[in-house]
Design a protein around this motif. Structure first.
Motif, PDB file in Angstrom:
ATOM      1  N   PHE B   6     -66.427 -88.683 -68.259  1.00  0.00           N
ATOM      2  CA  PHE B   6     -67.558 -87.906 -67.780  1.00  0.00           C
ATOM      3  C   PHE B   6     -67.408 -86.456 -68.206  1.00  0.00           C
ATOM      4  O   PHE B   6     -66.308 -85.928 -68.268  1.00  0.00           O
ATOM      5  N   ASP B   7     -68.496 -85.787 -68.506  1.00  0.00           N
ATOM      6  CA  ASP B   7     -68.425 -84.356 -68.778  1.00  0.00           C
ATOM      7  C   ASP B   7     -68.285 -83.582 -67.466  1.00  0.00           C
ATOM      8  O   ASP B   7     -68.515 -84.121 -66.401  1.00  0.00           O
ATOM      9  N   GLY B   8     -67.931 -82.326 -67.580  1.00  0.00           N
ATOM     10  CA  GLY B   8     -68.079 -81.469 -66.412  1.00  0.00           C
ATOM     11  C   GLY B   8     -66.813 -81.029 -65.720  1.00  0.00           C
ATOM     12  O   GLY B   8     -66.856 -80.203 -64.806  1.00  0.00           O
ATOM     13  N   GLY B   9     -65.640 -81.587 -66.127  1.00  0.00           N
ATOM     14  CA  GLY B   9     -64.378 -81.136 -65.526  1.00  0.00           C
ATOM     15  C   GLY B   9     -64.436 -81.141 -64.011  1.00  0.00           C
ATOM     16  O   GLY B   9     -64.860 -82.125 -63.400  1.00  0.00           O
ATOM     17  N   ILE B  10     -64.042 -80.032 -63.390  1.00  0.00           N
ATOM     18  CA  ILE B  10     -64.033 -79.969 -61.916  1.00  0.00           C
ATOM     19  C   ILE B  10     -65.440 -80.073 -61.334  1.00  0.00           C
ATOM     20  O   ILE B  10     -65.599 -80.416 -60.165  1.00  0.00           O
ATOM     21  N   CYS B  11     -66.475 -79.788 -62.124  1.00  0.00           N
ATOM     22  CA  CYS B  11     -67.850 -79.886 -61.636  1.00  0.00           C
ATOM     23  C   CYS B  11     -68.444 -81.282 -61.826  1.00  0.00           C
ATOM     24  O   CYS B  11     -69.613 -81.514 -61.500  1.00  0.00           O
ATOM     25  N   ALA B  12     -67.666 -82.208 -62.378  1.00  0.00           N
ATOM     26  CA  ALA B  12     -68.143 -83.590 -62.501  1.00  0.00           C
ATOM     27  C   ALA B  12     -68.323 -84.201 -61.115  1.00  0.00           C
ATOM     28  O   ALA B  12     -69.165 -85.074 -60.898  1.00  0.00           O
ATOM     29  N   SER B  13     -67.526 -83.764 -60.153  1.00  0.00           N
ATOM     30  CA  SER B  13     -67.635 -84.253 -58.782  1.00  0.00           C
ATOM     31  C   SER B  13     -68.820 -83.555 -58.110  1.00  0.00           C
ATOM     32  O   SER B  13     -68.978 -82.338 -58.226  1.00  0.00           O
ATOM     33  N   LYS B  14     -69.630 -84.365 -57.423  1.00  0.00           N
ATOM     34  CA  LYS B  14     -70.840 -83.847 -56.780  1.00  0.00           C
ATOM     35  C   LYS B  14     -70.497 -82.721 -55.793  1.00  0.00           C
ATOM     36  O   LYS B  14     -69.507 -82.804 -55.063  1.00  0.00           O
ATOM     37  N   GLY B  15     -71.296 -81.681 -55.787  1.00  0.00           N
ATOM     38  CA  GLY B  15     -71.147 -80.651 -54.758  1.00  0.00           C
ATOM     39  C   GLY B  15     -70.099 -79.586 -55.041  1.00  0.00           C
ATOM     40  O   GLY B  15     -69.737 -78.833 -54.145  1.00  0.00           O
ATOM     41  N   PHE B  16     -69.622 -79.514 -56.286  1.00  0.00           N
ATOM     42  CA  PHE B  16     -68.658 -78.456 -56.625  1.00  0.00           C
ATOM     43  C   PHE B  16     -69.299 -77.467 -57.598  1.00  0.00           C
ATOM     44  O   PHE B  16     -69.696 -77.835 -58.701  1.00  0.00           O
ATOM     45  N   LYS B  17     -69.379 -76.222 -57.164  1.00  0.00           N
ATOM     46  CA  LYS B  17     -69.847 -75.140 -58.033  1.00  0.00           C
ATOM     47  C   LYS B  17     -68.649 -74.344 -58.537  1.00  0.00           C
ATOM     48  O   LYS B  17     -67.638 -74.241 -57.846  1.00  0.00           O
ATOM     49  N   ALA B  18     -68.802 -73.742 -59.713  1.00  0.00           N
ATOM     50  CA  ALA B  18     -67.701 -72.926 -60.251  1.00  0.00           C
ATOM     51  C   ALA B  18     -68.247 -71.687 -60.939  1.00  0.00           C
ATOM     52  O   ALA B  18     -69.438 -71.603 -61.252  1.00  0.00           O
ATOM     53  N   SER B  19     -67.359 -70.726 -61.164  1.00  0.00           N
ATOM     54  CA  SER B  19     -67.693 -69.584 -62.017  1.00  0.00           C
ATOM     55  C   SER B  19     -66.404 -68.955 -62.529  1.00  0.00           C
ATOM     56  O   SER B  19     -65.334 -69.140 -61.949  1.00  0.00           O
ATOM     57  N   GLY B  20     -66.531 -68.251 -63.631  1.00  0.00           N
ATOM     58  CA  GLY B  20     -65.359 -67.582 -64.201  1.00  0.00           C
ATOM     59  C   GLY B  20     -65.814 -66.351 -64.957  1.00  0.00           C
ATOM     60  O   GLY B  20     -66.845 -66.385 -65.636  1.00  0.00           O
ATOM     61  N   ILE B  21     -65.068 -65.252 -64.820  1.00  0.00           N
ATOM     62  CA  ILE B  21     -65.465 -63.999 -65.480  1.00  0.00           C
ATOM     63  C   ILE B  21     -64.236 -63.236 -65.968  1.00  0.00           C
ATOM     64  O   ILE B  21     -63.099 -63.607 -65.654  1.00  0.00           O
ATOM     65  N   TYR B  22     -64.467 -62.190 -66.710  1.00  0.00           N
ATOM     66  CA  TYR B  22     -63.423 -61.217 -67.037  1.00  0.00           C
ATOM     67  C   TYR B  22     -63.549 -60.081 -66.031  1.00  0.00           C
ATOM     68  O   TYR B  22     -64.579 -59.412 -65.966  1.00  0.00           O
ATOM     69  N   CYS B  23     -62.505 -59.895 -65.214  1.00  0.00           N
ATOM     70  CA  CYS B  23     -62.598 -58.822 -64.216  1.00  0.00           C
ATOM     71  C   CYS B  23     -61.737 -57.624 -64.591  1.00  0.00           C
ATOM     72  O   CYS B  23     -61.889 -56.544 -64.047  1.00  0.00           O
ATOM     73  N   GLY B  24     -60.779 -57.830 -65.531  1.00  0.00           N
ATOM     74  CA  GLY B  24     -60.018 -56.682 -66.013  1.00  0.00           C
ATOM     75  C   GLY B  24     -58.563 -56.616 -65.585  1.00  0.00           C
ATOM     76  O   GLY B  24     -57.960 -55.543 -65.528  1.00  0.00           O
ATOM     77  N   ILE B  25     -57.968 -57.799 -65.295  1.00  0.00           N
ATOM     78  CA  ILE B  25     -56.522 -57.809 -65.026  1.00  0.00           C
ATOM     79  C   ILE B  25     -55.816 -57.627 -66.365  1.00  0.00           C
ATOM     80  O   ILE B  25     -56.080 -58.353 -67.313  1.00  0.00           O
TER      81      ILE B  25
END
Lengths: 415, 415
Positions: B6-25
């Motif tokens: 299935f595609d989607g990694g951790i979001c393949a499971s119903k009801g899981f939202k994700a996000s990722g950004i560059y914050c500057g560490i």
């Protein structure tokens, strides 16, 4: 204890003759011009029968020479007169290995007119290639003819494989007012992670000492020298140390514990620790020697386990090659050592001839000068000092950095 | 069992939202232009509270996030809703580590309006550098704002350190006629030698399953997947796998052993084994994936111990880099494995997409075509098949070759 360092390696001990030649054992593919005619076989012989101790690899795969030597010493009641050792071929995992190793003993015994059970045989080199017996057969009479009280270097160079320098060390010590000698030679420089035994090492002494105490001393000192050495984490199939004592110094034989036995053990430590250091420094591809000294441990085993864990860490070894004071990797390796201590009490210092610097206190990083750390790590011998701040035991482990050349050497060793 | 990938990694499971950004560490010294603005922090959040299982590093040095996550799950009775993870800094061995890890949980909990004990926190990167909290503080509201059911890739890239590719895997399976999903993401690629835990891994499922069985399944499958992986023998301080089950697939909750639990474990194995394989293939500097499959062992532990011993051997890993069929090194590593078997019954084959060849039979070398062996080893995925010819247990261990680039990456990681 301070000992007088002595020339002569295995021939530093009275009554030991040696020789080494090129007999023509080939590496499976093509040798380089540099290695093509290097000495590949040696013998050394005592003028009288020797009490003999030995320790062997704990690898389940045991080279045929190991099995034959073990059987010989059992049969002879731990007596030996002569050693024969070759490089370029380990004579291990071959269907005819035992037969060939026995032939080496028989041929030499016949030539020297001694019982074949009094011969120690050792081989080092590629595993799983048939050992050619013909060049050895032709070589043995020549080796016997060339035997001499000062041909230790010819012998020491004959056991070199990827070693870049020969390894010899010898000391003089006194027992009961009599001058005694103890000397050894060793072979590196890869597949080195001794386990209750070591890489190929031969030690001689002219000190008179009983067989039992000889074995006790060897087993005790191996534990804190060769067994605290790791080049690459790989325990060889052909590890062996033999220790031959011919008693020709004419001291009163050491037959019990006490001051004389302690002196003997100190001399043995001196030789074995120095050979260990040489082995580490000449590890395959190495540019730096790493000594890790653990102090403040609750017992010896804890000190050894922690020190070995650090010198075995690939990440730390690569950082040392890069002269990067990445102490987090040291603490990480301390942390996964299977030993009992409080990680929150651990201090770490880095030291070399260029100075000393504290990088970690109570398991936590402290600020330090990266400039000073780099200067310390630019030396070719680096000490890592780990204080567990528990009790008083200490131990040293030896290793080397992980370099491009290690990969190069081992990416293409056979061919 | 065959699962639909299935595609989607951790979001393949119903009801899981994700996000990722560059914050500057920042890395302690200068980032390269390539790494400078890569995502360095991510979160993922379930729509409902999750039963949660986790395993942690056995290293005595434990990253502050590990300690805080463990405490949180204890307090919450193994319930969680959200995960926050950053790269570039491990927040380990710092005096203020716990404080910072707790601040990360608190800040996210406040923003999501959930109890802070239901937040899992993880960090990966350099050990012993103070974690800057300001960029994280500024980043969290942004992360929450960007949460989405298909931002798994943004999250998976945020936990990458020296990884060259992101690692995600997910499957669909059926429990009680209901379609369930299980997906994960993982982070490599150095300091990897999991010990009763693993590198950083996050797994989600929408399957309904009790907390106890969730932990049982995770512990069992970790043993035969991540714990059979070694890149460099170094067990990290920040290893963790978390497994969150939100039950949103609406199947009848799995509360006992039986067919449904077995299906769940198979799906978990499928995801974890594939992530393990990806981690091995993307090991630091690696050019080749090595799979060592031991069969004919008397029990599972023997099979695992032997297979791991081979993939951990530096000498063997360097030989694979050099495409050299130096099987003696394989047998040597089999021989020093601390397990119970008869070395004289061991067979070794080498296999890849280019064919298969026997190199050792009954612990002894056999003649084989070097040309054919080279062809087999020229592939980028190599299998070593070891048959102990004892009983019927088998196991797989995963690793990679040892290359110049491993030394390069680790000779100069911090600076």
């Amino acid at each position: 204890m301070n000992f007088k360092v002595f020339d002569g390696g295995i021939c530093a001990s009275k009554g030991f003759k040696a020789s080494g030649i090129y007999c023509g054992i080939k590496r499976p593919a093509n040798d380089t011009p540099e290695t093509k005619h290097k000495n590949d076989i040696c013998i050394f012989v005592s003028d009288t029968v020797c009490n003999t101790a030995a320790v062997y690899t704990q690898n389940k795969v045991k080279g045929a020479p190991i099995l034959v030597t073990k059987k010989n010493l059992e049969k002879s009641g731990n007596k030996s007169i002569a050693v024969i050792a070759n490089s370029k071929n380990a004579n291990t995992c071959n269907a005819d290995g035992i037969e060939k190793a026995e032939a080496m003993c028989e041929l030499l015994a016949k030539e020297l007119n001694i019982p074949k059970e009094q011969v120690i045989v050792a081989s080092t080199g590629v595993i799983g290639q048939i050992l050619p017996i013909e060049p050895i057969k032709t070589g043995i009479p020549k080796l016997v003819k060339e035997l001499d009280y000062n041909k230790n270097i010819e012998a020491a160079t004959a056991i070199m494989t990827t070693d870049t320098v020969k390894k010899e060390y010898a000391v003089e010590f006194e027992i009961d007012g009599v001058k005694c000698h103890l000397g050894g030679m060793a072979k590196g420089s890869g597949m080195i992670h001794p386990n209750m035994a070591t890489t190929l090492n031969f030690i001689t002494t002219d000190c008179a000492i009983s067989s039992n105490l000889l074995q006790e001393a060897l087993s005790e000192i191996v534990k804190i020298t060769y067994n605290c050495l790791s080049i690459d984490g790989d325990t060889s199939t052909n590890d062996m140390v033999s220790l031959m004592a011919n008693g020709m110094a004419d001291n009163k034989e050491i037959t019990s514990h006490g001051a004389d036995f302690d002196t003997f053990k100190s001399a043995l430590y001196e030789v074995m620790a120095n050979l260990t250091r040489m082995l580490a420094k000449d590890g395959e591809g190495a540019t730096k020697l790493i000594e890790c000294i653990t102090s403040g441990a609750k017992d010896k085993d804890t000190a050894i386990t922690v020190a070995k864990s650090v010198v075995c860490s690939s990440l730390f070894k690569a950082a040392i090659f890069g002269e990067d004071a990445n102490w987090g990797r040291i603490l990480c390796a301390v942390g996964y050592a299977q030993a009992d201590f409080d990680i929150n009490k651990v201090d770490v210092d880095l030291k070399s001839k260029n100075g000393i610097i504290s990088v970690c206190k109570n398991g936590t990083g402290i600020e330090f000068s990266e400039e000073k750390a780099s200067e310390i790590l630019s030396a070719d011998e680096i000490s890592v000092l780990i204080n567990l701040n528990d009790r008083n035991e200490s131990a040293t482990a030896w290793g080397c950095d992980l370099t491009y050349d290690y990969v190069k050497i081992n990416g293409d060793y056979r061919t």
